[in-house]
Design an enzyme around this catalytic site. Structure first.
Site, PDB file in Angstrom:
ATOM      1  CB  SER A 113      51.240  43.313  26.379  1.00 55.52           C
ATOM      2  OG  SER A 113      50.650  42.978  27.616  1.00 55.52           O
ATOM      3  N   GLY A 116      51.926  38.271  31.884  1.00 54.69           N
ATOM      4  CA  GLY A 116      51.684  38.653  33.269  1.00 54.69           C
ATOM      5  C   GLY A 116      51.322  40.100  33.457  1.00 54.69           C
ATOM      6  CB  CYS A 117      52.484  43.057  32.297  1.00 54.40           C
ATOM      7  SG  CYS A 117      52.360  44.844  32.444  1.00 54.40           S
ATOM      8  N   GLY A 118      49.085  43.503  32.173  1.00 56.22           N
ATOM      9  CA  GLY A 118      48.017  44.038  31.356  1.00 56.22           C
ATOM     10  C   GLY A 118      48.223  45.470  30.922  1.00 56.22           C
ATOM     11  CB  CYS A 120      53.617  45.320  29.535  1.00 58.95           C
ATOM     12  SG  CYS A 120      53.981  44.625  31.154  1.00 58.95           S
TER      13      CYS A 120
END
Length: 284
Positions: A113, A116-118, A120
């Site tokens: 992950s 920037g992505c919670g 992913c």
């Protein structure tokens, strides 16, 4: 002593026609593997749950908050011990009590992950959702005065040392109704900052969290609203914009969501009844 949350690099600085060699401070970004140890003593299991890109520091809080907001554990009391030499190995191990069965079916991730992505790394669409139990508040919390809400960004900004040093970090903060800053955590990943904050709140026994407001230094995405909902937070304010999904789920989970909180203004997207703004109490 060097701050592990900051890395330094040599740069060439250009201003107008002047070129100089200089040094710049950057927000550190390193992977963290979260491992879970669980099961009866005769059959202990060890499993890698996630690898997330984060700013080093407060890794035990990050792991605790992540396991809780992902619905893998139900309470910090599920945790028997946390072992971390993450400064060396970028790994943290969380051991659960022998009688605790973690909920792993929809929360496992199969790749890294990024910061920037919670969400992913989730294996299917259904896996992005964590079970949120919407419960009536255990205590009556007065509506939040607009004057207090408008002060929060400046109060947070004064505490953002990592942002001052690097200019590239997100913050999540918890305030009470006397405008006291209870907790603040920074991370290159906005979802990590929220997990660190919730993990610290669990460890410091600040639950239930209905009396507090969560302030986000950037935008309010769906994954942040979901993490706050799992923690029982009822009021969220963001300096940036909310997403459409964030507004939809905030309404479904009975959360007051405020966006564009800056320059002495803000928008209320859901839950106007928790904000003391004159005639807004008459809105339907």
């Amino acid at each position: 002593m060097l701050n592990p949350a900051i890395s330094y690099t040599r740069i060439t600085r250009v201003q107008d026609t002047t070129v100089t060699a200089s040094e710049d401070a950057l927000a550190a970004e390193e992977p963290l593997e979260i491992q879970l140890i669980y099961g009866p003593m005769a059959n202990r299991q060890q499993q890698s749950i996630s690898v997330t890109m984060r700013t080093p520091g407060q890794d035990a809080e990050l792991a605790t908050g992540f396991l809780f907001t992902e619905g893998i554990i139900r309470s910090e009391k599920d945790i028997k011990a946390i072992s971390s030499d993450s400064d060396v190995t970028n790994m943290v191990q969380v051991s659960l009590h022998e009688d605790v069965t973690p909920v792993l079916k929809t929360t496992q991730r199969n790749f890294i992950s990024n910061a920037g992505c919670g969400v992913c790394g989730k294996t299917d669409l259904a896996a992005i959702y964590t079970t949120v139990e919407v419960q009536a508040s255990a205590q009556t919390v007065p509506a939040w005065p607009t004057e207090l809400i408008l002060r929060l960004p400046d109060l947070l900004r004064k505490q953002q040392q990592l942002f001052d040093d690097t200019g590239g970090i997100h913050a999540a903060a918890l305030f009470d109704q006397s405008s006291t800053l209870l907790l603040m955590r920074e991370d290159i990943g906005r979802h990590n900052a929220v997990d660190k904050l919730i993990g610290a709140s669990l460890q410091q026994q600040l639950f239930p969290m209905q009396p507090y407001i969560l302030l986000l230094s950037g935008r309010a995405g769906f994954e942040l609203i979901q993490k706050a909902a799992v923690a029982g937070i009822k009021v969220i304010a963001a300096v940036g914009a909310p997403s459409g999904m964030a507004v939809k789920m905030a309404r479904e989970w009975d959360i007051t969501l405020i966006g564009f909180l800056r320059q002495q203004r803000f928008n209320i997207y859901t839950g106007e009844h928790r904000v003391a703004v004159g005639s807004l109490t008459n809105l339907k």
